[in-house]
Scaffold this motif. Structure first.
Motif, short mmCIF file in Angstrom:
data_model
loop_
_atom_site.label_atom_id
_atom_site.label_comp_id
_atom_site.label_asym_id
_atom_site.label_seq_id
_atom_site.Cartn_x
_atom_site.Cartn_y
_atom_site.Cartn_z
N SER A 47 0.68 4.03 -2.98
CA SER A 47 0.40 5.45 -2.70
C SER A 47 1.49 6.34 -3.27
CB SER A 47 0.28 5.67 -1.19
OG SER A 47 -0.79 4.93 -0.65
N CYS A 73 -4.11 2.22 -9.19
CA CYS A 73 -5.11 1.96 -8.14
C CYS A 73 -5.99 0.77 -8.49
CB CYS A 73 -5.97 3.21 -7.92
SG CYS A 73 -5.09 4.55 -7.09
N LEU A 118 -4.62 9.51 -4.75
CA LEU A 118 -5.35 9.61 -6.01
C LEU A 118 -6.13 10.92 -6.09
CD1 LEU A 118 -6.20 8.35 -8.68
CD2 LEU A 118 -8.05 7.17 -7.47
N MET A 158 -8.64 -1.20 -2.09
CA MET A 158 -8.16 0.18 -1.99
C MET A 158 -8.02 0.57 -0.52
SD MET A 158 -7.45 2.58 -4.21
CE MET A 158 -7.36 4.35 -4.49
N ALA A 201 -3.82 5.27 -0.51
CA ALA A 201 -3.87 5.35 -1.97
C ALA A 201 -5.02 6.25 -2.42
CB ALA A 201 -4.03 3.95 -2.55
N CYS A 202 -6.13 6.18 -1.69
CA CYS A 202 -7.28 7.04 -1.98
C CYS A 202 -6.89 8.51 -1.90
CB CYS A 202 -8.41 6.72 -1.01
SG CYS A 202 -9.69 8.00 -0.89
N VAL A 252 1.15 6.51 -7.10
CA VAL A 252 0.05 7.40 -7.47
C VAL A 252 0.48 8.85 -7.30
CG1 VAL A 252 -2.28 8.15 -6.84
CG2 VAL A 252 -1.74 5.72 -6.90
N ASN A 298 0.81 -1.22 0.00
CA ASN A 298 0.00 0.00 0.00
C ASN A 298 0.84 1.27 0.00
OD1 ASN A 298 -2.52 -1.25 -0.06
ND2 ASN A 298 -2.54 -1.56 2.15
#
Length: 775
Positions: free
Chosen positions: A306, A325, A339, A331, A335-336, A309, A302
């Motif tokens: 991240s 992603c 993004l 998810m 990472a969210c 991204v 993760n």
């Protein structure tokens, strides 16, 4: 060996060092120690004790027999409990080994305060600390970040002859690094007979975090000479350290060297170097590292995802961000957040909003960082209402906004002048004790200035406990925007008296204030002062302000000469103010030159064509006006429609020029007609030269009455009580006719009216405007 019960070592506090720092004090302390039963070499101790004093400015003395023998650390205000520390080991014949085991166990379990208290008990029983217990005590001091305690233990180690123990010295290296005493750490490191890779790695990592590139390289060379073999932890520490200190190139080079030395990058290496690659926008390098991630089987990590991204976001590659992603089986919030931030950075705000809502529907545990990132994205990209709605939803979801969220939200309040929402955010910051944060305070200054309440900006500024240069610049910019030149120059002087040196932004605000106030000579003085007195070379924005200052004064030839003599190539930031000044003073010759340059630099900006048309129309050059219109038509360009916003009872209304769709348009038209009659009685004549069409005079008057700022002000009159101030935002520069009409309305209706156009704030009151009819 046991220390005599009448003897304990105590370090004087910094306030009582001076008498003991003389040679007499040193000799006296030495003689007292000499009378004790400690065994040590006299010559060695004198040399090492003096060296210790030289390094730390601490002294050793004795405590009388009737004093508390647990006073070793009583001088440290952070550990007053040491004075009456109760013995943990009560056995009458406790040995150094039993104490050492207990202290070691306490430090292992992070009970550092208890470890130090037990060490004081050891000394009170007259037991001489050995080289096994001292490293644990040093570790405890490091855990407490107590510099004074660690230095005291260091001195005690020298007294007891442990000056060459590698384990103890390595512990001291870590201690001094933890207390941010890098030079002391290096001195201790150089005295380790056989340095280990752990101490070396810690020092290398700290050098990198401090941005000490040459020191890092020098120590690397020394490790090779000493025969030390670095490990992955060593390399990762340097890569992450250089990234932390914004030495991005060195971070990437260190990653390359690590790979060259035969070390396989792990998740820590990759997630540390990718942010540096992104900041350097080295997309090919990033793609290569992505390939390495796949080969090493790290694509499910993760942290690595991240970082990938984030890197692609900084390199403006939204498609690659989404693909990375999509490869994740599940998810995660990191990472969210990456993004959302990446999509926002590349201008894909709609995409970021769509993803954010998708993550919410999927039940992803979004945190305060997620919400704050999305609010910041909206407020920075014109989605101000969405930012306000997200702030409301955030609290409904039980996520508490913090001192980062509020500064991200407040620009949205200022952008659309929603004073009520801005005040609500201010109240929230007061209620939750974050209003004293320097970034929150600075954002409040900007918000109130953008909402037309510059006096509240000043009040927030005066109440700040701590101010930085950005805070001063915010107030300077606010005064400049409101045309309060005198106040801006006073703040500029106060800022310098406070000890802060102005930067290029400070001078931009000062020159802008001079421009808005028509202070031509003052503007020239500050422009010349930049390089002469402060060593700041003028940038494009400073030249732009000077062109505006000279143009406002009608000195167009002088402004044009300055443009031609600039040391850098002028762009739209320079030619735009010159063209605007030509429009004000109806100068066709220089206006045509400026317009032609702008057509080359900004071929798709309709505003430049409109300004040239305006110059021609003011001279009744209708053939040229039609020629410009045909040129716009051939390029597919249309004049941006005038649009104004006004907040009434917590609701923002948008009105377009000539638009009849507003439900209260019949009442607005009727009220405007009544006001026009009153204006005619007072001798007002419409400024029809602002109509660019070659039509009858009566038609021109009708066209002027449809301007959006007039409609917005009239809507405000209809829906607010008498005397209530009105605030309007205009997407274009306010025209002269609207300016004259709103001045009349402010006196006739007894209203304060704030209008913010693209150039400045206009504060209408009692038939006058704060701009002095210069804008």
């Amino acid at each position: 060996m046991r220390l005599p019960n009448t003897f304990a070592v105590r370090f004087l506090s910094s306030g009582s060092r001076a008498p003991c720092c003389s040679n007499g004090g040193l000799n006296s302390s030495f003689e007292v120690l000499l009378r004790s039963k400690l065994s040590f070499s006299t010559s060695t101790f004198k040399e090492e004790f003096a060296d210790c004093l030289d390094s730390h400015g601490s002294t050793l003395t004795t405590v009388s027999a009737d004093s508390s023998t647990a006073e070793l650390f009583s001088g440290d205000p952070g550990h007053r409990a040491f004075i009456n520390a109760s013995p943990i080991v009560n056995a009458p014949n406790s040995s150094a080994i039993s104490f050492s085991n207990h202290i070691y166990s306490l430090t292992r379990s992070n009970q550092h305060g208890e470890a130090i208290r037990l060490f004081a008990e050891l000394l009170s029983q007259g037991i001489s600390p050995d080289c096994y217990v001292l490293p644990s005590v040093v570790k405890a001091a490091a855990g407490l970040s107590s510099l004074k305690t660690g230095v005291q233990v260091h001195c005690l180690a020298f007294v007891n002859g442990h000056h060459s123990d590698s384990l103890l010295l390595s512990s001291l290296v870590h201690f001094y690094l933890k207390c941010d005493r890098v030079m002391d750490a290096r001195k201790v490191f150089d005295r380790i007979p056989r340095p280990n890779v752990v101490a070396c790695s810690a020092l290398l990592s700290t050098y990198a975090r401090k941005g000490c590139v040459e020191e890092t390289k020098e120590l690397l060379r020394e490790t090779v000479e000493m025969g030390l073999e670095l490990n992955s932890v060593s390399w990762n520490g340097m890569i992450a350290g250089f990234n932390h200190s914004r030495q991005f190139k060195d971070s990437v080079l260190m990653f390359r060297d690590m790979h060259s030395e035969g070390f396989k990058p792990d998740g820590t290496s990759v997630s540390s170097v990718l942010p540096a690659v992104g900041d350097l926008e080295m997309l090919p390098c990033g793609v290569q590292i992505h390939g390495c991630v796949i080969k090493q089987g790290l694509s499910q990590d993760n942290w690595v995802v991240s970082s990938l991204v984030d890197m692609y976001g900084k390199c403006a590659r939204p498609n690659e961000m989404s693909k990375v992603c999509e490869e994740l089986p599940e998810m995660d919030v990191g990472a969210c957040n990456a993004l959302i931030t990446g999509l926002s950075r590349t201008g894909c705000v709609e995409g970021a909003l769509k993803k954010f809502k998708q993550f919410k529907r999927q039940g992803l545990n979004l945190n305060v960082v997620s919400w704050t990132s999305m609010i910041a994205s909206c407020s920075q990209n014109g989605k101000d209402m969405e930012a306000l709605e997200l702030f409301r939803e955030m609290q409904m979801e039980g996520i508490m906004p913090n001192s980062v969220t509020i500064p991200c939200l407040l620009p949205a309040c200022g952008n659309i002048a929603t004073l009520m929402h801005g005040k609500a955010a201010h109240c929230f910051s007061l209620k939750n004790w974050i209003s004293n944060d320097v970034y929150v305070g600075t954002a409040l200054i900007y918000m109130y200035a953008n909402c037309g309440r510059i006096h509240l900006s000043r009040r927030c500024f005066d109440m700040m406990l701590r101010r930085n240069l950005v805070s001063w610049n915010a107030l300077l910019g606010g005064y400049a925007m409101h045309g309060k030149s005198k106040e801006a120059l006073e703040v500029f002087d106060l800022m310098q008296k406070s000890g802060l040196k102005p930067d290029f932004i400070s001078f931009t605000s000062v020159l802008s204030a001079c421009s808005q106030g028509g202070l031509t000579e003052e503007g020239k003085f500050y422009f010349d002062s930049m390089s002469r007195d402060y060593g700041i070379e003028p940038r494009l924005e400073h030249y732009s302000c000077m062109v505006s200052i000279l143009g406002r004064a009608g000195r167009l030839a002088e402004a044009y000469t300055m443009v031609k003599q600039m040391p850098m190539e002028p762009d739209g930031l320079i030619w735009g103010p010159l063209l605007s000044s030509c429009r004000v003073h109806h100068n066709v010759v220089i206006g045509e030159v400026a317009a032609q340059k702008l057509f080359e630099l900004e071929p798709n900006n309709p505003g430049n064509y409109v300004l040239l048309s305006n110059i021609y129309a003011s001279k009744s050059m209708w053939v040229e006006v039609n020629s410009v219109r045909e040129l716009m038509k051939s390029k597919g360009l249309r004049k941006n429609p005038g649009c104004s916003w006004i907040e009434i009872k917590n609701k923002v209304h948008m009105l377009l020029a000539g638009d009849k769709s507003h439900p209260q348009m019949p009442e607005i038209t009727k009220k405007l007609g009544e006001l026009r009659l009153e204006m005619q009685k007072s001798g007002y004549l419409p400024h029809t030269d602002f109509v660019l069409q070659d039509v009858e005079e009566q038609d021109k008057e009708e066209m002027l009455s449809d301007h959006s700022e007039k409609l917005a002000v009239t809507l405000g009159l209809l829906n607010t009580s008498s005397g209530f101030p009105l605030q309007v935002i205009k997407n274009l520069r306010i025209c002269g006719d609207c300016h004259a009409v709103i001045k009349f309305i402010s006196e006739f209706e007894g209203r304060e009216i704030f209008v913010r156009d693209t150039n400045r704030f206009h504060h209408f009151k009692d038939g006058a405007c704060s701009c002095g009819d210069l804008w």
